[in-house]
Design a protein around this motif. Structure first.
Motif, PDB file in Angstrom:
ATOM      1  N   LYS A 583     -28.739 -26.896 -50.947  1.00 27.50           N
ATOM      2  CA  LYS A 583     -27.255 -26.426 -50.893  1.00 27.50           C
ATOM      3  C   LYS A 583     -26.431 -27.112 -51.973  1.00 27.50           C
ATOM      4  O   LYS A 583     -26.623 -27.987 -52.402  1.00 27.50           O
ATOM      5  CB  LYS A 583     -26.829 -26.608 -49.506  1.00 27.50           C
ATOM      6  N   SER A 584     -25.684 -26.128 -52.511  1.00 22.94           N
ATOM      7  CA  SER A 584     -24.631 -26.592 -53.771  1.00 22.94           C
ATOM      8  C   SER A 584     -23.761 -27.412 -52.877  1.00 22.94           C
ATOM      9  O   SER A 584     -23.400 -27.463 -51.760  1.00 22.94           O
ATOM     10  CB  SER A 584     -24.057 -25.549 -54.323  1.00 22.94           C
ATOM     11  N   ARG A 585     -22.944 -28.369 -53.728  1.00 25.02           N
ATOM     12  CA  ARG A 585     -21.880 -29.195 -53.207  1.00 25.02           C
ATOM     13  C   ARG A 585     -20.669 -28.269 -52.453  1.00 25.02           C
ATOM     14  O   ARG A 585     -20.239 -28.519 -51.733  1.00 25.02           O
ATOM     15  CB  ARG A 585     -21.360 -30.240 -54.427  1.00 25.02           C
ATOM     16  N   GLU A 586     -20.356 -27.033 -53.154  1.00 18.75           N
ATOM     17  CA  GLU A 586     -19.594 -26.316 -52.609  1.00 18.75           C
ATOM     18  C   GLU A 586     -19.777 -25.824 -51.203  1.00 18.75           C
ATOM     19  O   GLU A 586     -19.046 -25.710 -50.155  1.00 18.75           O
ATOM     20  CB  GLU A 586     -19.334 -24.998 -53.507  1.00 18.75           C
ATOM     21  N   LEU A 587     -21.219 -25.532 -50.817  1.00 18.99           N
ATOM     22  CA  LEU A 587     -21.786 -24.970 -49.506  1.00 18.99           C
ATOM     23  C   LEU A 587     -21.692 -26.124 -48.559  1.00 18.99           C
ATOM     24  O   LEU A 587     -21.137 -26.120 -47.386  1.00 18.99           O
ATOM     25  CB  LEU A 587     -22.941 -24.466 -49.626  1.00 18.99           C
ATOM     26  N   ASN A 588     -21.818 -27.437 -49.179  1.00 22.20           N
ATOM     27  CA  ASN A 588     -21.770 -28.800 -48.338  1.00 22.20           C
ATOM     28  C   ASN A 588     -20.361 -28.830 -47.744  1.00 22.20           C
ATOM     29  O   ASN A 588     -20.097 -29.433 -46.708  1.00 22.20           O
ATOM     30  CB  ASN A 588     -22.443 -29.929 -48.782  1.00 22.20           C
ATOM     31  N   ALA A 589     -19.399 -28.688 -48.837  1.00 24.24           N
ATOM     32  CA  ALA A 589     -18.099 -28.811 -48.416  1.00 24.24           C
ATOM     33  C   ALA A 589     -17.629 -27.984 -47.276  1.00 24.24           C
ATOM     34  O   ALA A 589     -16.655 -28.439 -46.533  1.00 24.24           O
ATOM     35  CB  ALA A 589     -17.200 -28.784 -49.639  1.00 24.24           C
ATOM     36  N   LEU A 590     -18.400 -26.906 -47.130  1.00 30.17           N
ATOM     37  CA  LEU A 590     -17.818 -26.059 -45.829  1.00 30.17           C
ATOM     38  C   LEU A 590     -18.613 -26.063 -44.653  1.00 30.17           C
ATOM     39  O   LEU A 590     -18.579 -25.200 -43.943  1.00 30.17           O
ATOM     40  CB  LEU A 590     -18.288 -24.539 -46.529  1.00 30.17           C
ATOM     41  N   ASN A 591     -19.343 -27.393 -44.641  1.00 28.20           N
ATOM     42  CA  ASN A 591     -20.289 -27.591 -43.522  1.00 28.20           C
ATOM     43  C   ASN A 591     -19.302 -27.423 -42.023  1.00 28.20           C
ATOM     44  O   ASN A 591     -19.919 -26.881 -40.909  1.00 28.20           O
ATOM     45  CB  ASN A 591     -21.070 -28.914 -43.503  1.00 28.20           C
ATOM     46  N   HIS A 592     -18.285 -27.889 -42.164  1.00 29.15           N
ATOM     47  CA  HIS A 592     -17.459 -27.918 -40.955  1.00 29.15           C
ATOM     48  C   HIS A 592     -16.993 -26.451 -40.483  1.00 29.15           C
ATOM     49  O   HIS A 592     -17.327 -26.208 -39.221  1.00 29.15           O
ATOM     50  CB  HIS A 592     -16.177 -28.879 -40.979  1.00 29.15           C
ATOM     51  N   ILE A 593     -16.751 -25.716 -41.416  1.00 27.99           N
ATOM     52  CA  ILE A 593     -16.471 -24.275 -41.151  1.00 27.99           C
ATOM     53  C   ILE A 593     -17.862 -23.525 -40.572  1.00 27.99           C
ATOM     54  O   ILE A 593     -17.752 -22.824 -39.442  1.00 27.99           O
ATOM     55  CB  ILE A 593     -16.004 -23.543 -42.381  1.00 27.99           C
ATOM     56  N   PHE A 594     -18.975 -24.016 -41.188  1.00 26.58           N
ATOM     57  CA  PHE A 594     -20.151 -23.009 -40.681  1.00 26.58           C
ATOM     58  C   PHE A 594     -20.309 -23.828 -39.272  1.00 26.58           C
ATOM     59  O   PHE A 594     -21.027 -22.969 -38.487  1.00 26.58           O
ATOM     60  CB  PHE A 594     -21.427 -23.491 -41.504  1.00 26.58           C
TER      61      PHE A 594
END
Length: 820
Positions: A583-594
Motif C-alpha cells: 500500500k502507498s503512504r496515502e492509503l496507509n494514512a487512511l487506515n483509521h477510516i477503512f
C-alpha cells in the motif's frame, strides 16, 4: 540546398543558444522537408514549438534560395492555438529563430485581442507567419478573397490538438482544414499534442481518415523521460468522517513552507470560486505575501492576466493561485513547484499541470497534491500510479455536429460564396462528417436558404441566397455582420463586466450568479470584497467594501467529473485497502477510516459491489458505490430511482459524488426486491434513461448551445448582448416548435444525441452496468452513516444550507457518529 545542409543551419543556431536538438526535433524537420503531414506527441516544455517553426523556415529557405534579395510577400504558414495567452510566446519563439538566422520573415498575431488598427494593417499586408485561434481563422474565411490570402500557405500547425479534439472547436478546425487543403496545393498539416491516450485516432481526426493527407503522414513521439515527482500533503490529524466542502483550507499552513522554499509556486484550484477563496485566505493569514502573490483565472481582465504572466516570467511573484487558465503551454521557467488543491479528476489534467514546473528539457517536475477531504488521498495514490505507468485518457471526437456545419457553410456564403457540389466532398473527407449522406447535406443547404421546414414563413431565417449560376451567397450586409459577430462554438452563460462606479474594469462574471444578488450585497471578486451598486447595460457596477463576510461567485464550469481511466485507477486503489502489503503512504494514512468503515459495513474488494442502507431523522438512505464519477452516478441514480418506482410507488431525492450515489426516501426500499428484479440490467437502457432523467428537459437546455452555434438565435451586439434568459426563452420556443411540428429536424435531434453521448456519457453508463452485473452485490444494513457515505450525505445538505450552517450541522453529525 539539400536536406542535410538545411538542417545544419538549424543545428548551428541551436549551438549558438548552447542547446542540442532532440532526436524528435530532427525527425520532424526531416519528415516536414520530405513533404509529410503528421502529429507530434511531446511532453510540455520539451521544445516542440521549435520542432515545427524550424521546419517551416527551412522549407521557405529551400524554396527561396535568394530570399535575401527576393523576398516574396504574403502568408506562408498558420499556427493555430486554442488559447490567446499562448500566442505571444509562440511569436517570440518564431522571431528568435528567424532573426537568429537572418531570414526576413514577419510574424503576426490575429486573435480576439488583436486591435482594429492591427487587423486593418493585416488586411492590407498579411505577415509571413500568422498565429491565430480556430475562431479567428474562420473569421478570415468569412472575408472576401480569402482564397487569395491562403493560396501560398505551405504549413498549418495546430497546437495543443488534444485540447481541441474533444470539442466543437476541433470540428471547426477540421472544416477549416478541409477548405484550405483545396485552396493551398502545397499545404502540410501538423498537429502538436501532449498527453492523450488515442494518438492514432487524434491523427485521423486531424488529417481526415481516408484522405491522401492521412496516407502521407507520420506520428512522431518524443522519447523524453519527463521525471515527475508527486508528493501528497497528508494532514497530521485526519477526520474519520470525511466531507467535501472545506476547500482544503485546513491545510493552508502546510502550504506556506512549500511556497517559501520555492522560487515560484503555482497553486491550481479546480474552480474560479475556490481560486478566489484561497487567494483571500493566504493574504488574510499571511499579509507579508502582499505584492508577491497574485491570482489568475479566465474571468479576470486581460491586462491583469498578462501582467501576472509577465511577473511570473520575471520572477517577481512568489506564488500564483490559478485555475485551468494556466494549464496549457505557458512556458514559465522560474516555476519550481506546483500545488494541486483537490482532485484534478483526470490524469491528463494532472500531468499537464505537473509539467508547468521544471518547464525545461531535462528538468524534474514537482507537484504536491493537497486533499480537500481525506478520501481524496485515494485519488492521490491512484494518480501516482498513473504517472508511473503512463496511463492517460482518450479524448472523444464529435460526430455529425450539424450546428457547426450550418455555421461554416454560412461563413463560406458570407465571403466568396460556394457551389454545394464542390464543397460536399471536402466536408465528407473530415472525421466528423465522414458518414454524412446526400440527404442530410441537402437538409443543411435547405436550412441556410429557407430556414427549417417549420420556419419557412419567417424571412429572418433565410440567410443565404441561391444565385442564377447556382452559387450560395449571403448578399445582405446585416446578415453578414451578425454572422461574423457570432462565429465560434464556445457558448457560455451571458457574461457581464464588473466595473467600479468610478474607475476601472475588473473582469467578467456569469449572469446567473449576479441574478442572485441584490444591490448592497457584498461578493468577492478578483481578490477584493465588492458591494453591488446596480447592474446596467451588461455592466455590474460595484464599490469597494470593508465587510469581512462576502459571497463568492461560482461559475457554471465548476463541477467536473472523473474520467473513465481515473475511475478505474481509483477502484484499483480502493481494492488495495484490504491488503496487508504493497500500500502507498496515502492509503496507509487512511487506515483509521477503512477500519471504521469495516466496523460499520465493509470495504469492497475487486469482485464486489457495495450497497448500504440505514435510517436517520431525514429518512431512509440507500447508498450505492460504483466509483464511476459524478456524471455516471447522476444518470445511474435517476435510472435506478425510476426502475424502483415501477415496482412500488415511491419518490426519492438523489445525491451523488465521484464515489457513489444516494437514494433518500420517507419509506424504506425493499432492497431484496430490487436485487431479485435485476434492476442493474442494460436491457432497455436508452428508453429507461429517457424516461428517468427528463431527457427532453436536458436536451432543451443543450439546444440553446446548438441554436446559438447554428445562428438560429442571435446573441446580440458587443455592447448590447442578450440576457441569457432571453436567449433561453428564444431557443426554448424554437425547441417546442420543432418538437411539435418537425421532430426529424437535424438540429433538434442533435440536442438529444449530445445530451446522451457527451453529458450523460451513456456509453460509460452501459459499461459500468455491465461491470456491476458480473460482481457479487453485497447489501449491508447499517445502523448509521458510514465514513464512505458521509461525503455523499453532506453534499446533499450543502444545496439547502449556507456554508456556516452546513459546517455547524456537519460538526454535530460527526460528534454524534464518533460517540456512537
Amino acid at each position: 540546398m539539400n536536406r542535410n545542409d538545411l538542417q545544419q543551419i538549424a543545428i548551428n543556431w541551436f549551438e549558438q543558444q548552447n542547446w542540442v536538438p532532440f532526436a524528435f526535433q530532427k525527425q520532424v524537420w526531416t519528415a516536414f522537408l520530405q513533404g509529410k503531414n503528421g502529429l507530434l506527441n511531446a511532453p510540455t516544455g520539451s521544445g516542440k514549438t521549435y520542432a515545427l517553426w524550424v521546419a517551416i523556415v527551412l522549407e521557405y529557405i529551400r524554396k527561396n534560395p535568394d530570399y535575401l534579395s527576393e523576398h516574396k510577400k504574403g502568408l506562408k504558414a498558420v499556427w493555430i492555438t486554442p488559447l490567446k495567452a499562448l500566442s505571444i510566446e509562440i511569436k517570440q519563439a518564431a522571431e528568435r529563430f528567424v532573426e537568429g538566422i537572418g531570414v526576413p520573415l514577419t510574424v503576426g498575431i490575429r486573435t480576439g485581442d488583436t486591435d482594429q488598427k492591427e487587423r486593418a494593417a493585416q488586411k492590407r499586408k498579411m505577415p509571413d507567419l500568422l498565429i491565430t485561434t480556430p475562431e479567428s481563422l474562420h473569421l478570415l474565411l468569412a472575408s472576401k478573397g480569402y482564397d487569395q490570402t491562403f493560396k501560398n500557405v505551405t504549413a498549418i500547425v495546430i497546437d495543443e490538438w488534444h485540447e481541441l479534439l474533444g470539442s466543437k472547436r476541433g470540428v471547426q478546425s477540421e472544416l477549416a482544414l478541409s477548405r484550405l487543403k483545396t485552396i493551398a496545393s502545397q499545404l502540410r498539416i501538423w498537429g502538436i499534442s501532449a498527453t492523450i491516450g488515442n494518438l492514432d485516432q487524434a491523427r485521423q481526426v486531424l488529417l481526415g481518415p481516408d484522405s491522401s493527407a492521412f496516407e502521407n503522414s507520420t506520428l512522431i513521439r518524443a522519447n523524453i523521460k519527463k521525471r515527475i515527482k508527486v508528493k501528497s500533503i497528508i494532514p497530521k490529524k485526519m477526520e474519520t468522517f470525511p466531507w467535501r466542502g472545506h476547500l482544503g483550507l485546513h491545510l493552508l499552513e502546510e502550504v506556506i513552507p512549500i511556497i517559501n522554499k520555492s522560487k515560484t509556486t503555482l497553486l491550481f484550484t479546480n474552480t474560479r470560486s475556490q481560486c478566489e477563496i484561497w487567494f483571500q485566505k493566504i493574504l488574510e493569514k499571511h499579509p507579508e505575501f502582499a505584492g508577491e502573490i497574485a491570482m489568475h483565472h479566465g474571468s479576470i481582465n486581460k491586462e491583469t492576466r498578462i501582467w501576472v504572466e509577465h511577473a511570473i516570467r520575471n520572477e517577481q511573484l512568489k506564488a500564483v493561485v490559478c485555475t485551468s487558465s494556466l494549464d496549457l503551454g505557458v512556458d514559465f521557467a522560474p516555476v519550481e513547484t506546483i500545488i494541486q488543491i483537490g482532485g484534478p479528476k483526470g490524469v491528463a489534467r494532472f500531468l499537464q499541470r505537473a509539467g508547468r514546473s521544471g518547464h525545461q528539457p531535462g528538468k524534474e517536475s514537482v507537484i504536491y497534491f493537497l486533499p480537500t477531504h481525506a478520501i481524496e488521498l485515494i485519488e492521490a495514490s491512484a494518480l501516482q500510479k498513473a504517472v508511473k505507468d503512463k496511463i492517460v485518457e482518450d479524448r472523444v471526437p464529435y460526430l455529425n455536429s450539424y450546428d457547426v456545419l450550418v455555421q461554416y457553410l454560412t461563413t463560406l456564403a458570407v465571403s466568396n460564396g460556394f457551389f454545394p457540389e464542390e464543397i460536399f466532398p471536402e466536408i465528407k473527407s473530415t472525421f466528423c462528417f465522414q458518414s454524412i449522406t446526400k440527404e442530410q447535406y441537402q437538409w443543411v443547404l435547405n436550412f441556410i436558404t429557407m430556414g427549417a421546414q417549420s420556419l419557412q414563413s419567417y424571412d429572418e431565417y433565410k440567410k443565404v441566397e441561391i444565385e442564377a449560376d447556382g452559387k450560395f451567397k449571403v448578399n445582405s450586409r446585416g446578415v453578414a455582420m451578425r454572422h461574423r459577430l457570432q462565429i465560434g462554438t464556445i457558448v457560455s452563460d451571458a457574461i457581464l463586466t464588473v466595473k467600479y462606479m468610478k474607475g476601472g474594469f475588473l473582469g467578467s462574471i456569469e449572469e446567473w450568479f449576479v441574478s442572485k444578488l441584490k444591490p448592497g450585497d457584498v461578493f468577492t471578486f478578483a481578490g477584493r470584497n465588492l458591494e453591488l451598486f446596480k447592474v446596467k447595460n451588461m455592466q455590474v457596477l460595484v464599490r469597494k467594501s470593508n465587510k469581512k463576510t462576502a459571497k463568492v461567485p461560482s461559475w457554471m464550469g465548476g463541477r467536473m467529473s472523473f474520467s473513465s481511466e481515473m475511475s478505474e485507477l481509483l477502484r484499483e486503489e480502493m481494492y488495495l485497502a484490504n491488503s496487508t502489503s504493497g500500500k502507498s503512504r496515502e492509503l496507509n494514512a487512511l487506515n483509521h477510516i477503512f477500519e471504521k468503515q469495516r466496523q460499520d459495513s465493509i470495504v469492497p474488494g475487486p469482485g464486489q459491489f457495495l450497497i448500504e442502507t440505514f435510517k436517520t431523522r431525514e429518512g431512509y438512505h440507500a447508498i450505492f458505490y460504483p466509483f464511476e464519477g459524478r456524471f455516471v452516478h447522476e444518470a445511474l441514480g435517476s435510472l435506478l430511482a425510476c426502475r424502483i418506482s415501477l415496482l412500488s410507488p415511491i419518490t426519492f431525492s438523489i445525491a451523488f459524488n465521484d464515489y457513489g450515489f444516494e437514494l433518500l426516501s420517507d419509506q424504506e426500499i425493499d432492497m431484496q426486491q430490487v436485487l431479485d428484479n435485476d434492476l442493474f440490467t442494460t436491457d432497455f437502457l436508452s428508453s429507461d434513461l429517457r424516461k428517468s432523467l427528463n431527457a427532453t428537459e436536458m436536451a432543451r437546455r443543450k439546444f440553446r448551445d446548438v441554436a446559438v452555434i447554428s445562428g438560429l438565435v442571435f446573441t446580440g451586439y458587443p455592447d448590447k448582448l442578450l440576457k441569457s434568459k432571453h436567449l433561453q426563452s428564444s431557443s426554448q420556443l424554437l425547441f417546442n416548435v420543432f418538437k411539435e411540428y418537425e421532430p426529424d429536424n437535424l438540429l433538434f435531434q442533435q440536442a438529444f444525441t449530445e445530451t446522451f453521448e457527451h453529458q450523460l456519457e451513456e456509453g460509460r453508463l452501459q459499461l459500468a452496468m455491465e461491470r456491476i452485473s458480473t460482481q457479487t452485490i453485497l447489501w449491508k444494513r447499517c445502523q448509521k452513516p458510514t465514513p464512505f457515505s458521509f461525503p455523499i450525505i453532506t453534499d446533499r445538505l450543502r444545496e439547502k444550507l449556507s456554508s456556516e450552517k452546513l459546517a455547524d450541522r456537519i460538526r454535530k453529525m460527526t460528534i454524534q457518529l464518533e460517540k456512537s
